[in-house]
Design an enzyme around this catalytic site. Sequence first.
Site, PDB file in Angstrom:
ATOM      1  N   ARG A 295      -9.724 -14.459   2.423  1.00 20.17           N
ATOM      2  CA  ARG A 295     -10.395 -14.728   3.704  1.00 20.17           C
ATOM      3  C   ARG A 295     -10.821 -16.177   3.881  1.00 20.17           C
ATOM      4  NH1 ARG A 295     -11.308  -9.636   2.109  1.00 20.17           N
ATOM      5  NH2 ARG A 295     -11.128  -8.041   3.715  1.00 20.17           N
TER       6      ARG A 295
ATOM      7  N   HIS B 127      -5.517 -13.288   4.801  1.00 14.26           N
ATOM      8  CA  HIS B 127      -4.134 -13.303   4.309  1.00 14.26           C
ATOM      9  C   HIS B 127      -3.149 -14.015   5.254  1.00 14.26           C
ATOM     10  CE1 HIS B 127      -5.426 -10.953   1.001  1.00 14.26           C
ATOM     11  NE2 HIS B 127      -5.264  -9.744   1.489  1.00 14.26           N
TER      12      HIS B 127
ATOM     13  N   HIS C 188       0.716  -9.250  -3.245  1.00 15.67           N
ATOM     14  CA  HIS C 188      -0.237  -8.182  -2.935  1.00 15.67           C
ATOM     15  C   HIS C 188       0.299  -6.801  -3.319  1.00 15.67           C
ATOM     16  CE1 HIS C 188      -3.553  -6.238  -0.982  1.00 15.67           C
ATOM     17  NE2 HIS C 188      -3.972  -7.339  -0.398  1.00 15.67           N
TER      18      HIS C 188
ATOM     19  N   ASP D  40     -13.780  -5.112  -4.340  1.00 18.72           N
ATOM     20  CA  ASP D  40     -12.958  -5.949  -3.470  1.00 18.72           C
ATOM     21  C   ASP D  40     -13.497  -7.367  -3.623  1.00 18.72           C
ATOM     22  OD1 ASP D  40     -11.178  -6.859  -1.630  1.00 18.72           O
ATOM     23  OD2 ASP D  40     -11.877  -5.628   0.044  1.00 18.72           O
TER      24      ASP D  40
ATOM     25  N   GLU E  81      -4.825  -9.751  -7.380  1.00 16.73           N
ATOM     26  CA  GLU E  81      -4.211 -10.866  -6.653  1.00 16.73           C
ATOM     27  C   GLU E  81      -4.701 -12.174  -7.260  1.00 16.73           C
ATOM     28  OE1 GLU E  81      -5.403  -9.931  -2.463  1.00 16.73           O
ATOM     29  OE2 GLU E  81      -5.771  -8.011  -3.422  1.00 16.73           O
TER      30      GLU E  81
HETATM   31  C1  BGC Z   1      -8.560  -7.595   0.542  1.00 16.75           C
HETATM   32  C2  BGC Z   1      -9.082  -6.312   1.121  1.00 16.75           C
HETATM   33  C3  BGC Z   1      -8.098  -5.858   2.134  1.00 16.75           C
HETATM   34  C4  BGC Z   1      -6.782  -5.693   1.460  1.00 16.75           C
HETATM   35  C5  BGC Z   1      -5.754  -5.306   2.472  1.00 16.75           C
HETATM   36  C6  BGC Z   1      -7.273  -7.332  -0.115  1.00 16.75           C
HETATM   37  O1  BGC Z   1      -6.757  -8.502  -0.653  1.00 16.75           O
HETATM   38  O2  BGC Z   1      -9.483  -8.173  -0.363  1.00 16.75           O
HETATM   39  O3  BGC Z   1     -10.343  -6.488   1.706  1.00 16.75           O
HETATM   40  O4  BGC Z   1      -8.484  -4.685   2.748  1.00 16.75           O
HETATM   41  O5  BGC Z   1      -6.384  -6.878   0.859  1.00 16.75           O
HETATM   42  O6  BGC Z   1      -4.667  -4.797   1.878  1.00 16.75           O
END
Ligand code: BGC
Length: 384
Positions: free
Chosen positions: A115, A140, A211, A283, A349
């Site tokens: 983010r 992303h 991801h 998260d 990630e």
């Molecule tokens: C984020 C999550 C998000 C997810 C989506 C992750 O990298 O940290 O908050 O919902 O990606 O796939």
Amino acid sequence: MKYCFDALAIFGFAGLVGCANPEASKTEKTDSATVPNKGSYAQKVDEKQVELYELSNKNGLKISITNFGGRIVSFIVPDKAGKPTDIVLGYDSLNHFLHNKEAYFGALIGRYGNRIAKGSFQLEGKTYQLPINNAPNSLHGGPKGFHNQVWDAKLIDAQHLELQYMSKDGEEGYPGNLSAKVVYTLTDENALQIDYTATTDKATVVNLTNHAYFNLNGAGAATINDHLLQINADHFTPVDSTLIPIGVLAAVKGTAFDFTKAHAIGDSLGSKDIQMINGKGYDHNFALNRTAVPGLQTAATVYAPSTGIHMEVLTLEPGIQFYGGNFLDGTLVGKQAKPYAFRSAFCLETQHFPDAPNQKSFASTILLPGKTYSTQTVYKFSTK
Ligand code: BGC
């Protein structure tokens, strides 16, 4: 004492065998894996040809990758009994990837993984505004980030796939023409190595990652909460309620975030820690304990007792986002018509820290013309 561990050294690196508590180990193994059909990916998107490519090694590992978003669509590894097990979530066809609400399965993420607060940052005296696709922030790389672009693909041989993408100046709000290259290599040592490079013609910010959503009991198995996770991090970056780091490093010791010793992911999910509430579970970005020695270092290990599949993540990056599948809710139906339940996958990630373009104390993500962004992450597999 809920868990027990024995140190083992198999396949040349140390791992852990554990006995999880009965509560955490309700996961079942899924049926035998099948390789996706190439025909269900061969189609044009944005007037560019999409295909499915396969990498394989001498030990029976097989990875299918599409150049739509550079996505790992399936990742088949033999479990401890030799049974082929597909350990990543995804869909059976390109159409599903184009039209489903989970946008990131298996994808390459860019230009900025994670983010950026309020989708805004300043660079060389200019303010840049990015799309807000995860209100109130940009996530992303925006809705048409690298995960939704068609990359130029070159299958070098059965173990190397090269992908290139030219992201235009201003695309998704980011400055500079960015030329990105990612090479996926499947080694005979059972490792998927991902090499990322990028160059720009104008100052910009870059933070590339992959991801993949893993379930080491097989995609579609009920949960990952029985997996034993170890993260090589004494600190993490606590976040506000919108998942933006508050700018400090917090010690994991004595908290639900302490994975310095391997234990089941599910152990502390009931914690009332405000960070668990903000993240709806895990998260969060962990600040990796890097030694002064340059080069790849182990960031995390994950072990699934039912299948015996063990994964080690090594990286050059300073951080790793551990996401525990909190936004999966059972409504998505994936490969082989299996629904993806709440917390039935995890992502690790590798990355620079979230919101680094706005946070001076975090390592810089700025890329200048004449410099090359270069990083590497390895996912290495064994069974125990
Ligand atoms: C984020 C999550 C998000 C997810 C989506 C992750 O990298 O940290 O908050 O919902 O990606 O796939």
